[in-house]
Design a protein around this motif. Structure first.
Motif, PDB file in Angstrom:
ATOM      1  N   ASP A 141      -2.128 -63.003   9.055  1.00  0.00           N
ATOM      2  CA  ASP A 141      -3.486 -62.870   9.580  1.00  0.00           C
ATOM      3  C   ASP A 141      -3.661 -63.703  10.839  1.00  0.00           C
ATOM      4  OD1 ASP A 141      -4.589 -61.269   7.367  1.00  0.00           O
ATOM      5  OD2 ASP A 141      -4.202 -63.083   6.183  1.00  0.00           O
ATOM      6  N   VAL A 142      -2.821 -64.736  10.999  1.00  0.00           N
ATOM      7  CA  VAL A 142      -2.861 -65.599  12.169  1.00  0.00           C
ATOM      8  C   VAL A 142      -1.458 -66.150  12.384  1.00  0.00           C
ATOM      9  CG1 VAL A 142      -3.502 -67.656  10.824  1.00  0.00           C
ATOM     10  CG2 VAL A 142      -4.054 -67.560  13.258  1.00  0.00           C
ATOM     11  N   VAL A 143      -1.098 -66.327  13.654  1.00  0.00           N
ATOM     12  CA  VAL A 143       0.169 -66.950  14.032  1.00  0.00           C
ATOM     13  C   VAL A 143      -0.146 -68.122  14.942  1.00  0.00           C
ATOM     14  CG1 VAL A 143       2.374 -66.649  15.251  1.00  0.00           C
ATOM     15  CG2 VAL A 143       1.435 -64.771  13.877  1.00  0.00           C
ATOM     16  N   LEU A 144       0.481 -69.265  14.682  1.00  0.00           N
ATOM     17  CA  LEU A 144       0.347 -70.432  15.546  1.00  0.00           C
ATOM     18  C   LEU A 144       1.710 -70.787  16.111  1.00  0.00           C
ATOM     19  CD1 LEU A 144      -1.616 -73.706  15.247  1.00  0.00           C
ATOM     20  CD2 LEU A 144       0.886 -73.856  15.378  1.00  0.00           C
ATOM     21  N   VAL A 145       1.764 -71.062  17.412  1.00  0.00           N
ATOM     22  CA  VAL A 145       2.981 -71.551  18.051  1.00  0.00           C
ATOM     23  C   VAL A 145       2.655 -72.857  18.766  1.00  0.00           C
ATOM     24  CG1 VAL A 145       4.000 -69.258  18.324  1.00  0.00           C
ATOM     25  CG2 VAL A 145       2.569 -70.176  20.142  1.00  0.00           C
ATOM     26  N   ASP A 146       3.639 -73.798  18.775  1.00  0.00           N
ATOM     27  CA  ASP A 146       3.386 -75.094  19.405  1.00  0.00           C
ATOM     28  C   ASP A 146       4.216 -75.323  20.669  1.00  0.00           C
ATOM     29  OD1 ASP A 146       5.938 -75.714  18.489  1.00  0.00           O
ATOM     30  OD2 ASP A 146       5.271 -77.153  16.969  1.00  0.00           O
ATOM     31  N   GLY A 147       4.991 -74.314  21.097  1.00  0.00           N
ATOM     32  CA  GLY A 147       5.762 -74.438  22.325  1.00  0.00           C
ATOM     33  C   GLY A 147       7.141 -75.011  22.149  1.00  0.00           C
ATOM     34  N   HIS A 148       7.471 -75.492  20.953  1.00  0.00           N
ATOM     35  CA  HIS A 148       8.827 -75.921  20.647  1.00  0.00           C
ATOM     36  C   HIS A 148       9.646 -74.703  20.195  1.00  0.00           C
ATOM     37  CE1 HIS A 148       7.994 -80.262  20.906  1.00  0.00           C
ATOM     38  NE2 HIS A 148       6.806 -79.945  20.408  1.00  0.00           N
ATOM     39  N   HIS A 149      10.990 -74.817  20.264  1.00  0.00           N
ATOM     40  CA  HIS A 149      11.859 -73.665  20.006  1.00  0.00           C
ATOM     41  C   HIS A 149      11.323 -72.451  20.773  1.00  0.00           C
ATOM     42  CE1 HIS A 149      13.961 -76.064  17.088  1.00  0.00           C
ATOM     43  NE2 HIS A 149      12.891 -76.206  16.337  1.00  0.00           N
ATOM     44  N   PRO A 150      11.344 -72.522  22.102  1.00  0.00           N
ATOM     45  CA  PRO A 150      10.629 -71.538  22.931  1.00  0.00           C
ATOM     46  C   PRO A 150      11.076 -70.092  22.748  1.00  0.00           C
ATOM     47  CG  PRO A 150      12.074 -72.938  24.270  1.00  0.00           C
ATOM     48  CD  PRO A 150      11.981 -73.570  22.926  1.00  0.00           C
ATOM     49  N   LEU A 151      12.345 -69.843  22.486  1.00  0.00           N
ATOM     50  CA  LEU A 151      12.787 -68.458  22.302  1.00  0.00           C
ATOM     51  C   LEU A 151      12.147 -67.853  21.057  1.00  0.00           C
ATOM     52  CD1 LEU A 151      16.608 -68.814  23.142  1.00  0.00           C
ATOM     53  CD2 LEU A 151      14.743 -68.061  24.648  1.00  0.00           C
ATOM     54  N   ILE A 152      12.034 -68.660  20.014  1.00  0.00           N
ATOM     55  CA  ILE A 152      11.408 -68.182  18.777  1.00  0.00           C
ATOM     56  C   ILE A 152       9.897 -68.027  18.976  1.00  0.00           C
ATOM     57  CG2 ILE A 152      11.117 -68.608  16.310  1.00  0.00           C
ATOM     58  CD1 ILE A 152      13.561 -70.431  16.424  1.00  0.00           C
ATOM     59  N   ALA A 153       9.305 -69.004  19.651  1.00  0.00           N
ATOM     60  CA  ALA A 153       7.854 -68.963  19.886  1.00  0.00           C
ATOM     61  C   ALA A 153       7.462 -67.718  20.666  1.00  0.00           C
ATOM     62  CB  ALA A 153       7.411 -70.216  20.637  1.00  0.00           C
ATOM     63  N   LEU A 154       8.212 -67.412  21.717  1.00  0.00           N
ATOM     64  CA  LEU A 154       7.860 -66.275  22.546  1.00  0.00           C
ATOM     65  C   LEU A 154       8.061 -64.962  21.800  1.00  0.00           C
ATOM     66  CD1 LEU A 154       6.748 -65.504  25.254  1.00  0.00           C
ATOM     67  CD2 LEU A 154       9.065 -65.570  26.201  1.00  0.00           C
ATOM     68  N   ALA A 155       9.119 -64.887  20.993  1.00  0.00           N
ATOM     69  CA  ALA A 155       9.342 -63.679  20.192  1.00  0.00           C
ATOM     70  C   ALA A 155       8.208 -63.478  19.197  1.00  0.00           C
ATOM     71  CB  ALA A 155      10.679 -63.769  19.463  1.00  0.00           C
ATOM     72  N   ALA A 156       7.782 -64.563  18.538  1.00  0.00           N
ATOM     73  CA  ALA A 156       6.677 -64.465  17.584  1.00  0.00           C
ATOM     74  C   ALA A 156       5.388 -64.060  18.290  1.00  0.00           C
ATOM     75  CB  ALA A 156       6.492 -65.792  16.858  1.00  0.00           C
ATOM     76  N   ALA A 157       5.165 -64.613  19.488  1.00  0.00           N
ATOM     77  CA  ALA A 157       3.964 -64.280  20.247  1.00  0.00           C
ATOM     78  C   ALA A 157       3.937 -62.796  20.609  1.00  0.00           C
ATOM     79  CB  ALA A 157       3.894 -65.138  21.513  1.00  0.00           C
ATOM     80  N   ARG A 158       5.083 -62.259  20.977  1.00  0.00           N
ATOM     81  CA  ARG A 158       5.137 -60.836  21.316  1.00  0.00           C
ATOM     82  C   ARG A 158       4.870 -59.964  20.091  1.00  0.00           C
ATOM     83  NH1 ARG A 158      10.558 -61.939  24.824  1.00  0.00           N
ATOM     84  NH2 ARG A 158       9.568 -62.236  26.878  1.00  0.00           N
ATOM     85  N   HIS A 159       5.446 -60.357  18.953  1.00  0.00           N
ATOM     86  CA  HIS A 159       5.178 -59.600  17.723  1.00  0.00           C
ATOM     87  C   HIS A 159       3.696 -59.641  17.373  1.00  0.00           C
ATOM     88  CE1 HIS A 159       9.268 -58.580  16.725  1.00  0.00           C
ATOM     89  NE2 HIS A 159       9.660 -59.838  16.647  1.00  0.00           N
ATOM     90  N   ALA A 160       3.077 -60.819  17.523  1.00  0.00           N
ATOM     91  CA  ALA A 160       1.649 -60.950  17.209  1.00  0.00           C
ATOM     92  C   ALA A 160       0.812 -60.069  18.120  1.00  0.00           C
ATOM     93  CB  ALA A 160       1.223 -62.413  17.337  1.00  0.00           C
ATOM     94  N   ARG A 161       1.140 -60.053  19.398  1.00  0.00           N
ATOM     95  CA  ARG A 161       0.363 -59.246  20.328  1.00  0.00           C
ATOM     96  C   ARG A 161       0.510 -57.757  20.016  1.00  0.00           C
ATOM     97  NH1 ARG A 161      -0.209 -60.018  26.870  1.00  0.00           N
ATOM     98  NH2 ARG A 161      -1.733 -58.367  27.169  1.00  0.00           N
ATOM     99  N   GLU A 162       1.722 -57.327  19.677  1.00  0.00           N
ATOM    100  CA  GLU A 162       1.936 -55.915  19.338  1.00  0.00           C
ATOM    101  C   GLU A 162       1.070 -55.483  18.165  1.00  0.00           C
ATOM    102  OE1 GLU A 162       6.089 -55.732  18.574  1.00  0.00           O
ATOM    103  OE2 GLU A 162       6.673 -55.845  20.704  1.00  0.00           O
ATOM    104  N   ARG A 163       0.772 -56.422  17.266  1.00  0.00           N
ATOM    105  CA  ARG A 163       0.007 -56.105  16.060  1.00  0.00           C
ATOM    106  C   ARG A 163      -1.457 -56.522  16.176  1.00  0.00           C
ATOM    107  NH1 ARG A 163       5.201 -56.887  15.103  1.00  0.00           N
ATOM    108  NH2 ARG A 163       6.238 -55.780  13.401  1.00  0.00           N
ATOM    109  N   SER A 164      -1.854 -56.983  17.359  1.00  0.00           N
ATOM    110  CA  SER A 164      -3.238 -57.463  17.583  1.00  0.00           C
ATOM    111  C   SER A 164      -3.608 -58.555  16.597  1.00  0.00           C
ATOM    112  CB  SER A 164      -4.230 -56.291  17.494  1.00  0.00           C
ATOM    113  OG  SER A 164      -3.947 -55.325  18.484  1.00  0.00           O
ATOM    114  N   THR A 165      -2.619 -59.409  16.278  1.00  0.00           N
ATOM    115  CA  THR A 165      -2.836 -60.534  15.369  1.00  0.00           C
ATOM    116  C   THR A 165      -3.295 -61.751  16.166  1.00  0.00           C
ATOM    117  OG1 THR A 165      -1.101 -59.729  13.895  1.00  0.00           O
ATOM    118  CG2 THR A 165      -1.727 -62.040  13.669  1.00  0.00           C
ATOM    119  N   THR A 166      -4.241 -62.495  15.631  1.00  0.00           N
ATOM    120  CA  THR A 166      -4.699 -63.712  16.289  1.00  0.00           C
ATOM    121  C   THR A 166      -3.521 -64.641  16.539  1.00  0.00           C
ATOM    122  OG1 THR A 166      -6.892 -63.579  15.273  1.00  0.00           O
ATOM    123  CG2 THR A 166      -6.180 -65.749  16.055  1.00  0.00           C
ATOM    124  N   LEU A 167      -3.347 -65.057  17.792  1.00  0.00           N
ATOM    125  CA  LEU A 167      -2.277 -65.987  18.161  1.00  0.00           C
ATOM    126  C   LEU A 167      -2.905 -67.260  18.700  1.00  0.00           C
ATOM    127  CD1 LEU A 167       0.750 -66.611  18.621  1.00  0.00           C
ATOM    128  CD2 LEU A 167       0.442 -65.772  20.953  1.00  0.00           C
TER     129      LEU A 167
END
Length: 303
Positions: A141-167
């Motif tokens: 229902d929500v995804v939080l990223v803190d900027g660490h492990h940037p490759l993982i953070a950016l991948a998660a952010a893209r998945h969240a945006r594709e699903r219109s999930t709160t990031l």
């Protein structure tokens, strides 16, 4: 505070970023050069912005998963054990490998609650996204990223945006990946020190983020009111006054609570901030990294 009733589905949060082992000492004052001092108390617990936010989210009644990179190491086992004890599921992108696990040396001054931290971080981590990350994010229902492990953070952010999930982006300080994450973020929760390059105030940073399509920007100021900008409106929310005895992880607690109340989908931005500020204030009023969680369920934060 009430946890989610059994009849209701608990909100699901995915937290992506840093997990550390925190070794914490309470001290009367900072030592002088070459001085050895004895602490009044010692604690060992998992730490890191995403990890602490996940622990808070779980304590509020949410289903929390932390995506990080730990690997096979005795220190990593201690981190996993503490997180499991507090209801957080860990997805380890470094499983089966050996890597340096960050250990934080933390000092908290008894008289003020102020903390000092020395640690490795994962801003420049080369850890790659784990298999199935898209499926993990799909349930959130929500995804939080803190900027660490940037490759993982950016991948998660893209998945969240594709699903219109709160990031939610935990913007404690500017990190190299922040520019890319801001392009996917719905909410950025910033410290007073966070600055977008080319800006020099919290207000100009917020304006730059809003102008770049971030829907909601929240800026915390310690014990001073929290500022917010969202959908053409803005305002501030006072922070509850408390006797401060321990500030370690207070910002992380705010982020975890903000994620929880966002996932619940009820209340205005100001109401979410007010409830989150109460959670962070409670954190500051109790000594130690985990004892405050035992009092969380007794707080009348969400009525």
């Amino acid at each position: 505070m009430r946890n989610a009733p059994v009849s209701e589905k608990a909100p699901v949060g995915v937290f992506v970023g840093l997990a550390t082992l925190d070794v914490i000492h309470r001290i009367a004052k900072a030592p002088a050069v070459n001085q050895k001092i004895t602490s009044a108390a010692q604690f060992v617990a998992a730490g890191g912005p995403a990890a602490n936010a996940a622990v808070t989210f779980a304590a509020l009644g949410g289903d929390a998963t932390l995506v990080t990179a730990l690997g096979d190491d005795p220190i990593a086992d201690l981190i996993r054990a503490d997180l499991a004890a507090h209801g957080v599921t860990v997805v380890d992108a470094a499983a089966g490998t050996t890597r340096a696990v960050p250990v934080s040396a933390v000092s908290v001054v008894e008289s003020t609650g102020d903390r000092s931290v020395v640690s490795l971080d994962a801003v420049n981590s080369d850890a790659t996204p784990p298999e199935g990350l898209g499926d993990v994010v799909a349930d959130a229902d929500v995804v939080l990223v803190d900027g660490h492990h940037p490759l993982i953070a950016l991948a998660a952010a893209r998945h969240a945006r594709e699903r219109s999930t709160t990031l939610v982006v935990d913007a404690g300080r500017w990190k190299p990946v922040m520019g890319d994450l801001a392009g996917h973020a719905t909410d950025m929760v910033c410290s007073n020190d966070f600055r977008v390059p080319g800006t020099d105030t919290a207000e100009s940073t917020a304006a730059a983020l809003i102008g770049g399509s971030v829907r909601t920007v929240v800026t915390t100021h310690g014990g001073d009111p929290v500022q917010w900008w969202s959908d053409g409106e803005c305002g501030s929310v006072p922070v509850p006054p408390v006797v401060v005895v321990d500030t370690l992880g207070a910002g992380d607690a705010f982020h975890g609570a903000y994620s929880y109340f966002s996932a619940c989908g009820d209340g205005s931005v100001a109401e979410r901030i007010e409830r989150s500020a109460q959670v962070a204030a409670l954190r500051c009023s109790v000594v130690g990294p985990r004892a405050w969680l035992g009092e969380l369920s007794n707080e009348q934060i969400r009525k």
